[in-house]
Design a protein around this motif. Structure first.
Motif, PDB file in Angstrom:
ATOM      1  N   THR A  87      26.667  -0.463   1.539  1.00  0.00           N
ATOM      2  CA  THR A  87      27.153   0.811   2.057  1.00  0.00           C
ATOM      3  C   THR A  87      28.677   0.804   2.147  1.00  0.00           C
ATOM      4  N   TYR A  91      31.377   3.271   0.037  1.00  0.00           N
ATOM      5  CA  TYR A  91      32.453   4.005   0.706  1.00  0.00           C
ATOM      6  C   TYR A  91      33.820   3.573   0.194  1.00  0.00           C
ATOM      7  N   PRO A 149      29.906  12.515   4.123  1.00  0.00           N
ATOM      8  CA  PRO A 149      28.524  12.010   4.062  1.00  0.00           C
ATOM      9  C   PRO A 149      28.444  10.489   3.955  1.00  0.00           C
ATOM     10  N   ASP A 152      29.584   9.034   7.306  1.00  0.00           N
ATOM     11  CA  ASP A 152      28.537   9.165   8.330  1.00  0.00           C
ATOM     12  C   ASP A 152      27.440   8.124   8.126  1.00  0.00           C
ATOM     13  N   GLU A 153      27.086   7.880   6.866  1.00  0.00           N
ATOM     14  CA  GLU A 153      26.044   6.894   6.564  1.00  0.00           C
ATOM     15  C   GLU A 153      26.486   5.492   6.980  1.00  0.00           C
ATOM     16  N   LEU A 157      24.997   3.348  10.291  1.00  0.00           N
ATOM     17  CA  LEU A 157      24.434   2.015  10.065  1.00  0.00           C
ATOM     18  C   LEU A 157      25.102   0.997  10.982  1.00  0.00           C
TER      19      LEU A 157
END
Length: 218
Positions: A87, A91, A149, A152-153, A157
């Motif tokens: 993740t 990003y 988005p 935020d993910e 997490l």
């Protein structure tokens, strides 16, 4: 005696909201290295092996702590480490695309060279570099709402993992310090991985006004 009631203007409120966003954004980034360190540690096999090669049937108690009493392979922590790494990877790539440049670590780091990233053994050190690079772009990231988005993910997490892995502690970025050269309170101090091959991070600082650099605590 009459006190003058100061009404917060729209611009002042916008500045307050912006500073809160920056603080929250940096706070979340700062949690990534210790979370990766904790999950990688917990995922490592910790059950003893006898001289004859047979494995103990149960975790061996060495210190009575949580880390000393986990199963031989905690699959969930391995998954969590890889998920956080992947993740962050997504990003970081999105920010780099918007910024139009890659950090120096892009030449050799697995954050850039793999399409299906899994957390490497030196994930903590690599994350320190990556989040430090991201932190320098905070004033640009705020103007890229299309990244929200992914942000935020990543941050959701991080919050979930903070709740699960309390042993990771809470990392907080140091506030800017006064610069001995120009006098401005603008020296940003952080932990980075040295370029001598050592995995142990070192504390460095740089003044955002005059550019003066500091080795060790500023």
């Amino acid at each position: 005696m009459n006190d003058t009631l100061h009404m917060i203007t729209v611009d002042e409120q916008a500045e307050i909201d912006y500073r809160r966003w920056v603080d929250s954004w940096l706070y979340h980034l700062d949690q990534i290295p210790p979370l990766l360190e904790t999950t990688m540690l917990l995922a490592a096999p910790r059950v003893g092996v006898s001289r004859g090669g047979s494995r103990f049937d149960r975790p061996q108690v060495t210190g009575g702590g949580y880390i000393d009493n986990i199963p031989i392979t905690d699959t969930s922590t391995t998954v969590d480490a890889d998920l956080l790494w992947a993740t962050l990877h997504a990003y970081l790539h999105a920010v780099a695309t918007k910024a139009g440049n890659l950090p120096p670590l892009a030449e050799h780091d697995r954050l850039w060279n793999t399409t299906t990233p899994t957390a490497p053994p030196d994930a903590r050190a690599r994350a320190i570099e990556a989040t430090g690079w991201l932190a320098d772009l905070v004033e640009h990231v705020v103007d890229w709402p299309e990244l929200a988005p992914l942000e935020d993910e990543l941050f959701a997490l991080i919050r979930r993992m903070k709740g699960r892995y309390r042993s990771a502690g809470t990392a907080r970025r140091a506030r800017p310090r006064a610069c001995a050269t120009c006098g401005e309170v603008a020296v940003v101090v952080d932990w980075v991985t040295p370029g001598n091959g050592s995995p142990k991070p070192v504390q460095v600082g740089v003044c955002r006004v005059c550019g003066q650099q500091y080795a060790g605590p500023a």
